[in-house]
Design a protein around this motif. Structure first.
Motif, mmCIF file in Angstrom:
data_model
loop_
_atom_site.group_PDB
_atom_site.id
_atom_site.type_symbol
_atom_site.label_atom_id
_atom_site.label_comp_id
_atom_site.label_asym_id
_atom_site.label_seq_id
_atom_site.Cartn_x
_atom_site.Cartn_y
_atom_site.Cartn_z
ATOM 1 N N PRO A 184 30.478 -24.451 18.736
ATOM 2 C CA PRO A 184 28.940 -23.482 18.778
ATOM 3 C C PRO A 184 28.344 -23.916 19.976
ATOM 4 C CG PRO A 184 29.025 -24.830 16.743
ATOM 5 C CD PRO A 184 30.377 -25.065 17.662
ATOM 6 N N LYS A 185 28.035 -25.631 20.205
ATOM 7 C CA LYS A 185 27.728 -26.036 22.160
ATOM 8 C C LYS A 185 27.729 -24.855 22.876
ATOM 9 C CE LYS A 185 27.752 -30.675 20.038
ATOM 10 N NZ LYS A 185 27.838 -31.991 20.347
ATOM 11 N N ASP A 186 28.683 -24.314 22.697
ATOM 12 C CA ASP A 186 29.639 -23.558 23.838
ATOM 13 C C ASP A 186 28.522 -21.859 23.804
ATOM 14 O OD1 ASP A 186 31.268 -24.619 25.251
ATOM 15 O OD2 ASP A 186 33.055 -24.536 23.949
ATOM 16 N N TRP A 187 28.383 -21.934 22.148
ATOM 17 C CA TRP A 187 27.358 -20.304 22.476
ATOM 18 C C TRP A 187 26.112 -20.757 22.251
ATOM 19 C CZ3 TRP A 187 30.194 -17.825 16.837
ATOM 20 C CH2 TRP A 187 31.436 -17.567 17.599
ATOM 21 N N LEU A 188 26.149 -21.681 22.663
ATOM 22 C CA LEU A 188 24.046 -22.416 22.719
ATOM 23 C C LEU A 188 24.145 -21.836 24.049
ATOM 24 C CD1 LEU A 188 22.106 -23.152 21.129
ATOM 25 C CD2 LEU A 188 22.735 -26.175 21.848
ATOM 26 N N MET A 189 24.867 -22.387 24.821
ATOM 27 C CA MET A 189 24.719 -21.999 26.900
ATOM 28 C C MET A 189 24.485 -21.242 26.468
ATOM 29 S SD MET A 189 26.967 -25.216 27.993
ATOM 30 C CE MET A 189 26.246 -24.371 29.845
ATOM 31 N N GLY A 190 25.648 -19.683 26.354
ATOM 32 C CA GLY A 190 25.453 -18.142 26.838
ATOM 33 C C GLY A 190 24.674 -17.732 25.593
ATOM 34 N N SER A 191 23.556 -18.199 24.405
ATOM 35 C CA SER A 191 22.860 -17.081 23.862
ATOM 36 C C SER A 191 21.771 -17.730 25.234
ATOM 37 C CB SER A 191 22.794 -17.774 22.394
ATOM 38 O OG SER A 191 21.388 -17.380 22.164
ATOM 39 N N HIS A 192 21.677 -18.554 24.938
ATOM 40 C CA HIS A 192 20.232 -19.420 26.331
ATOM 41 C C HIS A 192 20.166 -17.794 27.169
ATOM 42 C CE1 HIS A 192 16.872 -21.480 27.821
ATOM 43 N NE2 HIS A 192 17.658 -21.771 29.553
ATOM 44 N N TYR A 193 21.634 -17.909 28.011
ATOM 45 C CA TYR A 193 21.184 -17.502 29.382
ATOM 46 C C TYR A 193 21.134 -15.689 28.968
ATOM 47 C CZ TYR A 193 23.390 -14.023 33.211
ATOM 48 O OH TYR A 193 23.171 -12.606 33.767
ATOM 49 N N VAL A 194 21.667 -15.009 27.759
ATOM 50 C CA VAL A 194 21.211 -13.903 26.817
ATOM 51 C C VAL A 194 20.091 -13.456 27.015
ATOM 52 C CG1 VAL A 194 21.065 -12.444 25.506
ATOM 53 C CG2 VAL A 194 23.281 -13.621 26.849
ATOM 54 N N ALA A 195 19.110 -14.802 26.726
ATOM 55 C CA ALA A 195 18.125 -14.748 25.721
ATOM 56 C C ALA A 195 16.873 -15.183 26.423
ATOM 57 C CB ALA A 195 17.744 -15.226 24.886
ATOM 58 N N THR A 196 16.847 -15.976 28.346
ATOM 59 C CA THR A 196 16.430 -15.950 29.172
ATOM 60 C C THR A 196 16.159 -15.366 30.217
ATOM 61 O OG1 THR A 196 17.379 -18.037 29.297
ATOM 62 C CG2 THR A 196 15.690 -18.113 26.823
ATOM 63 N N HIS A 197 17.467 -15.648 30.434
ATOM 64 C CA HIS A 197 17.297 -15.268 32.848
ATOM 65 C C HIS A 197 16.926 -14.160 32.734
ATOM 66 C CE1 HIS A 197 19.797 -14.535 35.905
ATOM 67 N NE2 HIS A 197 19.774 -15.860 35.869
ATOM 68 N N PRO A 198 16.340 -13.684 33.920
ATOM 69 C CA PRO A 198 15.460 -13.001 34.315
ATOM 70 C C PRO A 198 15.715 -10.955 34.151
ATOM 71 C CG PRO A 198 15.357 -14.220 36.318
ATOM 72 C CD PRO A 198 16.031 -14.702 34.771
ATOM 73 N N ARG A 199 17.832 -11.893 34.724
ATOM 74 C CA ARG A 199 18.576 -10.546 34.871
ATOM 75 C C ARG A 199 19.310 -10.683 33.437
ATOM 76 N NH1 ARG A 199 22.314 -11.189 39.725
ATOM 77 N NH2 ARG A 199 22.732 -8.799 39.746
ATOM 78 N N SER A 200 18.867 -11.181 32.364
ATOM 79 C CA SER A 200 19.722 -10.290 30.857
ATOM 80 C C SER A 200 19.177 -8.973 31.036
ATOM 81 C CB SER A 200 19.402 -11.295 30.434
ATOM 82 O OG SER A 200 19.898 -10.569 28.621
ATOM 83 N N PRO A 201 19.755 -8.192 29.873
ATOM 84 C CA PRO A 201 18.616 -6.946 29.648
ATOM 85 C C PRO A 201 18.574 -7.026 28.128
ATOM 86 C CG PRO A 201 21.399 -6.701 29.338
ATOM 87 C CD PRO A 201 20.966 -7.955 29.933
ATOM 88 N N PHE A 202 18.889 -7.979 28.129
ATOM 89 C CA PHE A 202 17.755 -8.557 26.120
ATOM 90 C C PHE A 202 15.974 -9.265 26.770
ATOM 91 C CE2 PHE A 202 21.764 -8.712 23.465
ATOM 92 C CZ PHE A 202 22.205 -7.219 23.459
#
Length: 283
Positions: free
Chosen positions: A197-215
């Motif tokens: 779950p901690k690995d997924w937390l890092m991936g989710s943070h990138y998807v939800a906050t990185h300016p280059r993330s399409p999401f």
């Protein structure tokens, strides 16, 4: 022995009755293959995919109480990390062995994308095979797909195929393909390397906050069932059928709330809906 909470899914915190009511599952509550198939289909066809929290700049929580409040009681959807954690908790509560995996979405592009997709490898008590549970992609599959080279599955006309390739350093790479427009298209790839779950937390943070993330740039919503797959990409609403045909239409910003409620089963508060509409108007 004290449980390693870093690798568990907090299934004991799940309101199982509320979750099963949310997905409309009334089958057996046992770790059997039949139950896994039924629960997977129920989850995929009941809880929509959506990324609205990321678009609105809101935190995307992956703790089970927050997920229950949003996806179960709040009648909202979520993206892959949210779906996978909630489903893993339900499986754990029912006695299944569920291991997290991280995948790279490819969609036929052939590029090495980051590991931003959450998947589960699951075993049932009455079956020795290993099954891929992919409940958070937004477009199926309806049921688990066996993790075996060459395995094919046809769920009400939606077809999938598993392929094993040799990757870097001789490691196995697993590729899930979906049949589209008369050909097999690779959808994502993953390795059988456990993700916590901690690995997924890092991936989710990138998807939800990185300016280059399409999401974070525009809204997406999807629902999937045996009859059709519906996808909303900003103002483009597309309906796909199992035979490969698709119908595309545009919606106006002031129709967003109605379309989300009536067609995608997503209920938004007035303030969030207004902010999403404003984003569509300015796009």
């Amino acid at each position: 022995m004290q449980r390693d909470r870093g690798h568990g899914w907090d299934g004991e915190l799940l309101d199982l009755d509320a979750y099963l009511a949310r997905v409309g599952y009334d089958g057996e509550r046992a770790p059997t293959l039949a139950a896994l198939r039924g629960l997977h289909r129920a989850h995929v066809t009941s809880i929509p995919f959506e990324n609205f929290a990321a678009v609105l700049g809101e935190p995307v929580a992956l703790d089970l109480p927050s997920l229950q409040e949003k996806l179960v009681r709040g009648r909202r959807g979520g993206y892959c990390f949210e779906h996978a954690v909630l489903f893993a908790a339900a499986l754990e509560r029912l006695g299944f062995g569920a291991t997290g995996l991280s995948g790279r979405v490819t969609l036929g592009a052939g590029t090495a994308n980051p590991q931003t997709h959450a998947l589960l490898a699951v075993r049932a008590a009455d079956d020795e095979r290993l099954w891929l549970c992919d409940v958070g992609f937004g477009s199926g599959p309806l049921e688990p797909v066996e993790i075996r080279d060459g395995a094919e599955a046809d769920f009400d006309g939606w077809r999938f195929r598993m392929e094993r390739r040799t990757g870097a350093l001789g490691a196995d790479e697993w590729w899930l393909h979906q049949r589209k427009e008369g050909r097999w298209q690779d959808r994502h790839t993953f390795a059988l390397t456990p993700a916590s779950p901690k690995d997924w937390l890092m991936g989710s943070h990138y998807v939800a906050t990185h300016p280059r993330s399409p999401f974070v740039r525009r809204l997406y919503a999807q629902t999937f069932c045996a009859a059709r797959h519906q996808a909303l990409d900003a103002t483009t609403w597309t309906t796909y059928l199992p035979d490969g045909t698709a119908t595309e239409r545009k919606i106006e910003a002031d129709a967003l709330g109605r379309v989300l409620a009536e067609e995608f089963g997503i209920e938004l508060d007035a303030a969030s809906l207004a902010r999403l509409r404003d984003g569509l108007d300015s796009a």
